[in-house]
Design a protein around this motif. Structure first.
Motif, PDB file in Angstrom:
ATOM      1  N   GLY A  77       0.813  -1.208   0.000  1.00  0.00           N
ATOM      2  CA  GLY A  77       0.000   0.000   0.000  1.00  0.00           C
ATOM      3  C   GLY A  77       0.843   1.254   0.000  1.00  0.00           C
ATOM      4  O   GLY A  77       0.535   2.232  -0.695  1.00  0.00           O
ATOM      5  N   ARG A  81       1.323   4.310  -2.806  1.00  0.00           N
ATOM      6  CA  ARG A  81       0.942   5.646  -2.343  1.00  0.00           C
ATOM      7  C   ARG A  81       2.062   6.662  -2.482  1.00  0.00           C
ATOM      8  O   ARG A  81       1.834   7.802  -2.914  1.00  0.00           O
ATOM      9  N   TRP A 172       4.865   6.026   5.900  1.00  0.00           N
ATOM     10  CA  TRP A 172       3.646   5.464   5.319  1.00  0.00           C
ATOM     11  C   TRP A 172       3.475   3.976   5.628  1.00  0.00           C
ATOM     12  O   TRP A 172       2.404   3.558   6.097  1.00  0.00           O
TER      13      TRP A 172
END
Length: 406
Positions: A77, A81, A172
């Protein structure tokens, strides 16, 4: 220099990190794979070698704990991103990583299915019961963790929108894993052992964000005593959260520390004065809590009454019990006794102590009143001699050594 050391100093203030980093279970290894995977992710992954290393690390995380899939999801993910390349290029770089994880995880799942008949570990089935009671346990566990240090992880979220590329590649995946893991732990009901072991891999990375917020707040037109107001606000908030963390630990954990110390002392005494002398090395033992017994008595064949190593108990269809601890909902003592164990080890505060037909009470003593040890006092029939042992092996028919109560 102080700001550079701040993440490590904040991490060192957390008793959970200090305790589970040296507790001898799988939590430190899993945390290592998580941090190594994020480190490899934040590096240059254009050459093939770093991508293969990242795939091997994520696969190792999946082999260490079933929650390794959450680590894979967080890293993938984050890759989709934070990277600025076209989506096709991002997916192309992730392909070797995905192939390695799929091959290793697929081989593991195929072995589990062929050998055990299950895709998930037996301990998962024994402990996890999804439902409203589990959800209440999970929320209570999460709330306790937040007060005992988890709140320190949240201010770093303010650094995400404006973080530079190197820091963004660390924050992140760290915060995605934090969110996924907290949701997962709430759903399954948290955990039973104290000191929040499952949160160990979630602590280090978000603390980098907290330091980034402190650094960024230096550019502030309003200054008090030479320090910008924003930085003062962040520093004061951090100090308050540290006080809350220390207060929560001081109120919640000293009793558990004392219990652990007492349990270790009693177990050590039992090893030297009772089990080693009176329980045969090849005995078949049923225990309410395997724990240290399984490590210190490798010759025993142990049936865990909570189903950690027994398929029948682990797959019982029962609901979570209010008031019971996580992982202590499934048990079947009728089944346990039908296996004709040589010794039963359990706990009870009741007086007089419960009597079990066919067993003599060898313990307790004044040293450990809640702990009970029962010894089988009848001879096994031919069918019973094959219970609790590998195929082709037979248990001794008896009699067992007489009890010598300390």
């Amino acid at each position: 220099v102080l700001l550079s050391a701040m993440p490590g100093l904040l991490l060192a203030t957390n008793p959970s990190f200090a305790y589970w980093s040296t507790a001898g279970m799988e939590a430190p290894l899993f945390a290592w794979w998580v941090l190594l995977a994020v480190f490899l992710f934040a590096g240059d992954r254009r050459p093939l070698a770093p991508r293969l290393a990242l795939g091997a690390t994520l696969a190792a995380a999946c082999l260490t704990r079933p929650e390794g899939g959450l680590v894979v999801a967080a890293v993938f993910g984050a890759a989709l991103r934070v990277e600025t390349d076209a989506m096709s290029q991002r997916l192309r770089r992730l392909l070797p990583v995905a192939v390695i994880v799929a091959l290793v995880l697929g081989a593991q799942l195929a072995f589990r299915l062929a050998y055990y008949g299950d895709l998930l570990p037996n301990t998962f089935h024994a402990k996890v019961i999804v439902g409203s009671v589990a959800l209440q346990r999970g929320l209570a566990h999460l709330g306790s963790f937040l007060l005992a240090g988890g709140l320190l992880l949240l201010p770093g979220l303010l650094a995400l929108p404006r973080a530079g590329l190197p820091l963004r590649q660390l924050l992140w995946p760290g915060y995605l894993l934090l969110g996924l893991y907290l949701l997962y732990l709430v759903v399954i009901g948290g955990d039973h052992p104290g000191w929040y072991r499952f949160y160990l891999p979630l602590l280090p990375l978000p603390l980098l964000g907290l330091v980034a917020v402190v650094v960024r707040s230096r550019d502030d037109s309003g200054r008090w005593c030479g320090v910008g107001r924003r930085r003062w606000a962040v520093l004061v908030t951090t100090a308050v959260l540290l006080v809350v963390q220390g207060t929560a630990w001081q109120r919640a954990e000293p009793s558990s520390v004392e219990r652990l110390a007492a349990a270790g002392l009693i177990n050590g005494w039992l090893q030297r004065a009772f089990f080693a002398r009176q329980v045969p090395r090849d005995a078949f033992v049923a225990a309410s809590a395997v724990g240290r017994l399984g490590y210190d008595n490798a010759g025993w064949r142990i049936l865990d009454a909570w189903g950690l190593n027994d398929r029948h108990i682990a797959h019982l269809r029962v609901g979570a019990k209010r008031g019971a601890k996580f992982g202590h909902d499934k048990t079947d003592w009728v089944y346990v006794l039908s296996r004709a164990p040589d010794y039963l080890i359990t706990f009870s505060d009741r007086e007089p102590k419960p009597k079990i037909r066919g067993y003599d009470l060898c313990w307790p003593s004044w040293l450990a009143r809640p702990l009970l040890v029962y010894r089988r006092n009848w001879k096994l029939d031919p069918v019973q001699r094959s219970l609790g042992v590998p195929p082709g092996v037979e248990r001794a028919r008896g009699p067992l050594p007489a009890c010598e109560r300390p």
